[in-house]
Write an enzyme that holds these catalytic residues in place. Sequence first.
Site, short mmCIF file in Angstrom:
data_model
loop_
_atom_site.label_atom_id
_atom_site.label_comp_id
_atom_site.label_asym_id
_atom_site.label_seq_id
_atom_site.Cartn_x
_atom_site.Cartn_y
_atom_site.Cartn_z
N LEU A 1 0.86 -1.17 0.00
CA LEU A 1 0.00 0.00 0.00
C LEU A 1 0.91 1.24 0.00
O LEU A 1 1.18 1.84 1.04
CB LEU A 1 -0.87 -0.06 1.26
CG LEU A 1 -2.21 0.63 1.28
CD1 LEU A 1 -2.97 0.27 2.54
CD2 LEU A 1 -2.12 2.13 1.13
N ALA A 2 1.41 1.56 -1.16
CA ALA A 2 2.40 2.64 -1.28
C ALA A 2 2.36 3.15 -2.73
O ALA A 2 2.91 2.53 -3.63
CB ALA A 2 3.79 2.10 -0.94
N GLU A 3 1.67 4.26 -2.92
CA GLU A 3 1.39 4.71 -4.29
C GLU A 3 2.64 5.19 -5.02
O GLU A 3 2.77 4.97 -6.23
CB GLU A 3 0.31 5.80 -4.28
CG GLU A 3 -1.09 5.30 -3.97
CD GLU A 3 -1.34 4.97 -2.50
OE1 GLU A 3 -0.49 5.30 -1.66
OE2 GLU A 3 -2.39 4.38 -2.18
N GLN B 1 -5.85 2.79 -6.39
CA GLN B 1 -7.16 2.27 -5.98
C GLN B 1 -8.28 3.31 -6.04
O GLN B 1 -9.38 3.01 -6.47
CB GLN B 1 -7.03 1.69 -4.57
CG GLN B 1 -8.15 0.77 -4.21
CD GLN B 1 -7.78 -0.11 -3.04
OE1 GLN B 1 -7.79 0.34 -1.89
NE2 GLN B 1 -7.44 -1.35 -3.31
N PHE B 2 -7.99 4.51 -5.61
CA PHE B 2 -8.92 5.63 -5.74
C PHE B 2 -8.10 6.84 -6.17
O PHE B 2 -7.02 7.06 -5.62
CB PHE B 2 -9.59 5.97 -4.40
CG PHE B 2 -10.54 4.91 -3.91
CD1 PHE B 2 -11.90 4.98 -4.22
CD2 PHE B 2 -10.09 3.86 -3.15
CE1 PHE B 2 -12.78 4.00 -3.77
CE2 PHE B 2 -10.96 2.87 -2.70
CZ PHE B 2 -12.31 2.95 -3.01
N ILE C 1 -3.92 9.29 -5.14
CA ILE C 1 -2.84 9.33 -6.13
C ILE C 1 -1.69 10.22 -5.66
O ILE C 1 -0.57 10.14 -6.16
CB ILE C 1 -3.38 9.81 -7.50
CG1 ILE C 1 -2.46 9.37 -8.64
CG2 ILE C 1 -3.63 11.32 -7.54
CD1 ILE C 1 -3.06 9.50 -10.03
N PRO D 1 0.45 10.53 -3.05
CA PRO D 1 1.81 10.09 -2.70
C PRO D 1 2.67 9.80 -3.94
O PRO D 1 3.89 9.82 -3.88
CB PRO D 1 1.58 8.80 -1.89
CG PRO D 1 0.19 8.93 -1.38
CD PRO D 1 -0.57 9.68 -2.43
N HIS E 1 -13.27 9.60 -1.21
CA HIS E 1 -13.57 8.56 -2.20
C HIS E 1 -14.41 9.11 -3.34
O HIS E 1 -15.08 8.36 -4.03
CB HIS E 1 -14.30 7.38 -1.55
CG HIS E 1 -13.49 6.68 -0.51
ND1 HIS E 1 -13.40 7.11 0.78
CD2 HIS E 1 -12.71 5.57 -0.60
CE1 HIS E 1 -12.61 6.30 1.46
NE2 HIS E 1 -12.18 5.35 0.65
#
Length: 704
Positions: A433-435, A457-458, A462, A464, A505
């Site tokens: 979990l690390a954009e 994912q969303f 975006i 990061p 979201h």
Amino acid sequence: MSTATNQVVKAAKLDKELLVGAYRMVYMSRRVDDKEIQLKRQNRAFFQISGVGHETVSLAAALHLKPSYDWIYPYYRDRALCLQLGVTPYEMFLASVGAKDDPASAGRQMPSHWGSRKLHIVSQSSPTGTQILQAVGAAEASQYFALVKEAAELATSFHSDEVVYVSLGDGASSEGEFWESLNWACGRKLPVLYVVEDNGYAISVPVDVQTAGGSISRLVKSFPHLLVLECDGTDFPASYEVAGKAVQYVRQRKGPALIHAHVVRPYSHSLSDDERLYKSEEVRQQEARRDPLLRLGNLLRQEGLASEKELKDVEAEVDGEIREAVDQALAAEPASPDTVLRYLYSPSVDPTSELFDQPPKFHGEPKTMVDLINAALRDEMARDPRVVVFGEDVADCSHEDELPKVKGKGGVFKVTHGLQRHFGSARCYNTPLAEASIVGRATGMATRGLKPVVEIQFFDYIWPAMLQIRDELTTMRWRSNNTFSCPIVIRAPIGGYLAGGAIYHSQSGESIFAHLPGLRVVMPATALDANGLLRTAIRCDDPVLFLEPKHLYRQTHNRAPYPGREYMIPFGKARLVQEGTTLTMVTYGSLVHRAVQSLKTLEQEGIQPEILDLRSLNPYDWELIAASVKKTNRALVLHEDNISWGYGAEIAARIADELFEFLDAPVRRLAGKDVFVPYHPVLEDAVLPQPADIVRAARELAAY
Ligand SMILES: Cc1ncc(C[n+]2csc(CCOP(=O)(O)OP(=O)(O)O)c2C)c(N)n1
């Protein structure tokens, strides 16, 4: 010389030839820096940052690496490494003066921002640390090629024992991306060699303030599979020995290695910095005693490996070479101002061309947007083994032994469902979990010829990855003068109208990305367009941000039958949704259908809007907008994103500017309010444009 160093010289059988060669290289690196400083003072170069004090460890690493075989992500202090790998002083001076023939960037980047396609030195940028995730991506490509043989056959260069080198300063090791990179490199045992060149300072910030406990090697010791070695990077034999061990460990695929090398920085941070402002004379003198050039010269003399005369001869020869190189570079032509726009995008693959205009061959029942995006991904993965899908939750089930027992996740919106099961875990997998890691690694993989199609994912998450997108992904081709590229596809569900999504979201924000040169931005409004545009995105040679309005994922109104494996829509071509005469509605995404919903009421009032769905936001279809506005003489721009400084502002400004004489009314915009999308549906409705708002705006414009 210490006894320890003495033993290393003997144990490593460092012969005279190697040591004198090293002296030559360190001296050359030093003199290129000195010369460049002179050029800067004479105003013939425009920036200077030196590798002084870092030379021996940088050189030692290069001596164990193979040019044009291993992959290199250096940082600005790595002049000695680049020289050893084969970059010439002349090429370095071409960069100093910003010449047209500068092979790193043709005058687009500062000097010491290395890059050589031939030598596998991947174009470097200025943000401290962004190279690290890309290096891990390049190493991941290596692992991918080893697993997916059909992809390896298509690779321009792949060796099963290749090493990816990446260096950074002690300061850059504080960047989150460094830690993200270690997590993945160690988790996957990737072939990366990290060299942290610790000169004790990041500009003026000392390492004990920078790093908890003051030692990066101490902090990283618990990472699994990571070989951590520490050395005095100003001591050539010690550095050479450590680099040899580390490279061997990585070549043998035991995992990544990290060298923590203690070096010095006697020339201040750059020519714009004066270290006397924050370093006492005493500290500076201590550092001066560790000068690597001085130490290597002393070693050679004391060990009787070279006489004073021999060293002077080496120096004289290098001085001559440098004089010649600098004279040549000063006579070189600067890059021409009319080339500044060149190579933002691929010069060979044009996604707006007819080649990407392929008709549908429909079969089957109507399918939703989710189904047809999934179908395009399946088709493209089957067509090209270099297409690889990763992100958060995109796989069906990470633990393969569990896979037969479960239905599979395949993304929080199920867009990637079944890809892992069908194509295997090497080609579709979950990542941390690390954009920034997702985009940065994808960039490194694409540089090596893979085609990552990654999911954020969303859209709301975006950010990061923004540094990687804004400073790396979009600039790579331009800054390297078309010698490197990274054509990845980033898919991101975007927007509101789902109810309950709230602030984190439901947001939009496409204008921020459409503002970036070098990035294609696409947003389909129908299942069919999503299918055709995604195929174009994957087959084109530019980075693409593929925005999927998630509210439209399962709507029945935009369904279409499967259009076949070759269906493509070119970028920059809008869809004429509705012909009309009274006014032109320019829109995209979720507002396309809302514009259509406004038609009934408007037509009852005798207002006949023409509706254009832009589909791709950069590039966009100015031709169709202009033709329509010339016909209707009125324009209403509609979007879901906030109105101020939004995408519509650009379109409205251009219509006002270029079509002024065709207008019978001011250009109007209707868009989301300048606030965040709230949780309660009543509040969300108040923020986002509704069909009734569109009716009102169109009515007012028609009556103007
Ligand atoms: C992301 C980012 N933040 C800040 C800067 C400005 N900056 C350039 S170099 C530097 C210090 C780097 O220190 P370190 O990583 O220790 O490397 P050194 O220059 O000491 O070799 C800073 C803050 C930058 N280039 N990039």
